[in-house]
Design an enzyme around this catalytic site. Structure first.
Site, PDB file in Angstrom:
ATOM      1  N   ASP A   1       0.715  -1.225   0.111  1.00  0.00           N
ATOM      2  CA  ASP A   1       0.002  -0.060   0.241  1.00  0.00           C
ATOM      3  C   ASP A   1       0.960   1.179   0.098  1.00  0.00           C
ATOM      4  O   ASP A   1       1.508   1.586   0.974  1.00  0.00           O
ATOM      5  CB  ASP A   1      -0.938  -0.053   1.209  1.00  0.00           C
ATOM      6  CG  ASP A   1      -1.986   0.929   1.322  1.00  0.00           C
ATOM      7  OD1 ASP A   1      -2.033   1.789   0.146  1.00  0.00           O
ATOM      8  OD2 ASP A   1      -2.567   1.355   2.375  1.00  0.00           O
TER       9      ASP A   1
ATOM     10  N   ASP B   1      -2.040   6.001  -5.942  1.00  0.00           N
ATOM     11  CA  ASP B   1      -2.453   5.193  -4.883  1.00  0.00           C
ATOM     12  C   ASP B   1      -2.389   3.770  -5.226  1.00  0.00           C
ATOM     13  O   ASP B   1      -3.136   3.693  -6.095  1.00  0.00           O
ATOM     14  CB  ASP B   1      -3.537   5.608  -4.022  1.00  0.00           C
ATOM     15  CG  ASP B   1      -3.911   4.772  -2.908  1.00  0.00           C
ATOM     16  OD1 ASP B   1      -2.920   4.359  -2.246  1.00  0.00           O
ATOM     17  OD2 ASP B   1      -5.295   4.635  -2.268  1.00  0.00           O
TER      18      ASP B   1
END
Ligand SMILES: *[C@@H]1O[C@H](CO)[C@@H](O)[C@H](O)[C@H]1NC(C)=O
Ligand SMILES: *[C@@H]1O[C@H](CO)[C@@H](O)[C@H](O)[C@H]1NC(C)=O
Length: 471
Positions: free
Chosen positions: A148, A349
Site C-alpha cells: 500500500d 495510490d
C-alpha cells in the site's frame, strides 16, 4: 509471465501498430477481443531473481488463482460490486484524512483498542488488492502482505492475538518463536513517531509501545510495536525493521497476513530501507487476477520511462502527490481548465481501485467517451461506475485511448485493461469515477496503473511511467 488459471472474464487487448494502420484515427483506438479464460490450476509462486542493488518480489492479485491465499478457495472473493463499495470507503477515508488532518491532532490509540469498534461485514482495508510475500523473523516465516503506497506502517497479525485476529491463510506470526524479535519501549523516540505514521497517538502496555491504525470504515490493526528481521529475497534482508505486531485486527484483509506500508513517512518500509535502496521502488500491477506483476526495491527505471516530479500534499505528507494537467480521450485533449486539477491536487495510490477525478474532469471524460462509444448499447450502472456497456453481441470492440497529462508536460497512456472494468461481458464499464466535491483530491487508482511500470524515486522526488511493465 502470464499464468492462466481462472474462469474469469478477461479482456484480451491488441493495440494497433502505427505501421499497419491506414486510417489515422484508428491509432487512437484500441481493438479489444472479448473472451473468457479457461480454468487451469497450474500455479506458480516464487520470488523473481534478485540482483545486487535490487530485490524483486512477485505481485499477485489478492483473490486471483495465483495467490497463495486462494489455493483452496476457502476465502471467498468479493463480488465486483463489493470491491467497488470497499473502494468507496477507502476513498472516503483518504478524502477525510486529507481534509481533517489540518485541524485534528490525531486520535488516541485507546479509542480503537476497545471492543466498541463495530465489526461490520463491510469493514475493509479499502481494496489494496495486490499482495507480495516476504519473510519475517528468525527462522523466517513467509507472510503475504497487501502492499500500500497510501499508508506507512507495516503490520502483521501476531500471536497470541490477545483480542482478535481475522482469518488469515498463512500461520499467524508468533514473535515468541522468533529469536530476532524485539519489543519497542514506550519511552523510545521511535514510538512517538507512530503519531505521524498512523494518525494515532501511540499507547503503552507494560512499557511496550502500542500502535493503532484504521483504514476506511471500520477495519483496523492494534498491537505491539516491535522490530524483527525482514527478508525480501534470498539476498536482501534487513535485520531490524519496525513493524506492528497486531493483537487486535479486524477487517476484510482478504486472508492476507497484514500490510506492507510503502508511503513516504519515515516508518514506511521504503524509508526504513533507504540506505540500501535510496527510496527507490517500482511495481507493475498485472492486468488480470490470473497474471503476475512485480514489486522491486532499488534498481533503475525502464529506458522508455516518462518522469514527472513528485509533489507533497501538505495535509497528507505520506502520500505520493502528482500534478495533473489534463486528460485525452481518443487522441483529443479534453477542454478542462487546468485549475480543475490544481484546485483538487492529486495522489497516486496502489490501494484505491478506481481513479477518482475532479467532478468537472470526470463529466468531460464521460461525455467524450460515450460519444465515441455510441454504437455500443449502454446498460445499467455498476456501483460507482455509471457508464457501462453490454458487449454480448460483439467479439471485438474498439475503445478510445485515454491518456493522463501532467504539468511537467508528459502524457501517460492508460493501458486498455485500465480503461474498462468488466463485471461480465454484458456489463463492461468505463473504469473511472468522479469525486463529489471539486476540492477532493484526484486519486490515480490501481486499475489505471495496470501493466505500467510505475517507478518511484523518493530521493530524486519523481515518478516514472513506462508501458508494458508486465502483462
Ligand atoms: C512484548 O511486550 C508485551 C507487552 O508487554 C509482552 O506481552 C510480550 O511478551 C513482549 N514480547 C516479547 C517477545 O518480549
Ligand atoms: C443481441 O442481438 C440480438 C439478436 O439480434 C438482439 O435480440 C439483442 O437485443 C442484442 N443484445 C444486445 C445487448 O444488443
Amino acid at each position: 509471465m502470464l499464468t492462466r488459471c481462472f474462469n474469469f472474464f478477461t479482456l484480451i487487448t491488441e493495440t494497433f501498430h502505427d505501421c499497419s494502420v491506414n486510417y489515422l484515427s484508428h491509432v487512437f483506438f484500441i481493438i479489444i477481443k472479448t473472451r473468457i479464460d479457461k480454468f487451469d490450476d497450474s500455479l506458480n509462486f516464487q520470488s523473481l531473481s534478485s540482483h545486487d542493488k535490487k530485490a524483486s518480489l512477485e505481485v499477485v492479485h489478492k483473490y486471483g488463482p495465483c495467490s497463495r491465499l486462494n489455493q483452496d478457495k476457502t476465502i471467498a472473493a468479493p463480488t465486483h460490486a463489493e470491491i467497488l463499495l470497499q473502494d468507496q470507503s477507502r476513498v472516503k477515508s483518504i478524502h477525510s484524512r486529507l481534509s481533517n488532518s489540518k485541524a485534528s491532532g490525531g486520535n488516541d490509540v485507546k479509542v480503537i483498542d476497545a471492543t466498541t469498534v463495530p465489526a461490520k461485514d463491510g469493514s475493509v482495508v479499502g481494496s489494496g488488492n495486490y499482495i507480495v510475500t516476504v519473510g519475517l523473523g528468525t527462522p523466517q516465516k513467509q507472510l503475504s502482505l497487501i502492499f500500500d503506497t497510501g499508508s506507512d506502517i507495516t503490520w502483521t497479525q501476531c500471536q497470541p492475538c490477545a483480542k482478535s485476529c481475522y482469518k488469515q491463510k498463512e500461520q499467524i506470526f508468533d514473535p515468541s518463536q522468533s529469536t530476532s524479535y524485539t519489543n519497542i519501549s514506550c519511552s523510545s523516540s521511535i514510538c512517538s513517531s507512530l503519531t505521524s505514521a498512523t494518525g494515532n497517538t501511540p499507547g503503552c502496555a507494560s512499557s511496550t509501545c502500542v500502535y493503532g491504525i484504521q483504514y476506511g470504515d471500520s477495519s483496523f490493526s492494534v498491537g505491539f510495536f516491535g522490530t524483527d528481521k525482514l527478508t525480501l529475497t534470498s539476498t536482501d534482508a534487513f535485520n531490524s525493521i519496525y513493524f506492528g505486531c497486531g493483537q487486535n485486527n479486524q477487517g476484510l484483509f482478504g486472508g492476507s497476513a497484514g500490510l506492507l506500508g510503502l508511503g513516504r513517512d519515515k516508518l514506511s518500509v521504503v524509508s526504513q530501507t533507504a540506505q540500501k535502496y535510496s527510496k527507490i521502488f517500482s511495481y507493475c500491477l498485472p492486468s488480470s487476477s490470473s497474471s503476475t506483476g512485480f514489486l522491486t526495491f532499488g534498481g533503475s527505471a525502464s529506458k522508455n520511462s516518462k518522469f514527472t516530479p513528485l509533489s507533497t500534499i501538505s495535509a497528507g505528507p505520506s502520500f505520493y502527490g502528482l500534478d495533473f494537467s489534463g486528460i485525452s480521450v481518443g487522441g483529443t485533449k479534453l477542454a478542462i481548465s487546468a485549475s480543475v486539477f490544481s484546485n483538487a491536487g492529486a495522489i497516486i495510490d496502489s490501494g484505491t481501485v478506481i481513479s477518482r477525478l475532479p467532478p468537472a474532469a470526470y463529466s468531460a471524460l464521460r461525455a467524450s467517451f460515450r460519444k465515441l462509444m455510441s454504437k455500443y448499447p449502454l446498460t445499467s450502472a455498476l456501483s460507482i461506475l455509471d457508464t457501462c456497456y453490454d458487449f454480448s453481441n460483439y467479439s471485438t470492440i474498439s475503445v478510445p485511448k485515454i491518456g493522463f497529462f501532467f504539468s511537467s508536460g508528459i502524457e501517460v497512456d492508460i493501458d486498455a485493461t485500465g480503461i474498462l472494468y468488466a463485471n461480465s461481458i454484458s456489463q463492461v464499464c468505463l473504469a473511472f469515477a468522479g469525486n463529489n466535491d471539486a476540492t477532493d483530491v484526484f486519486i490515480f487508482g490501481n486499475v489505471q496503473q495496470k501493466t505500467l511500470e510505475v517507478f518511484y524515486d523518493g530521493s530524486a522526488g519523481k515518478v516514472g511511467f513506462a508501458p508494458g511493465g508486465c502483462s
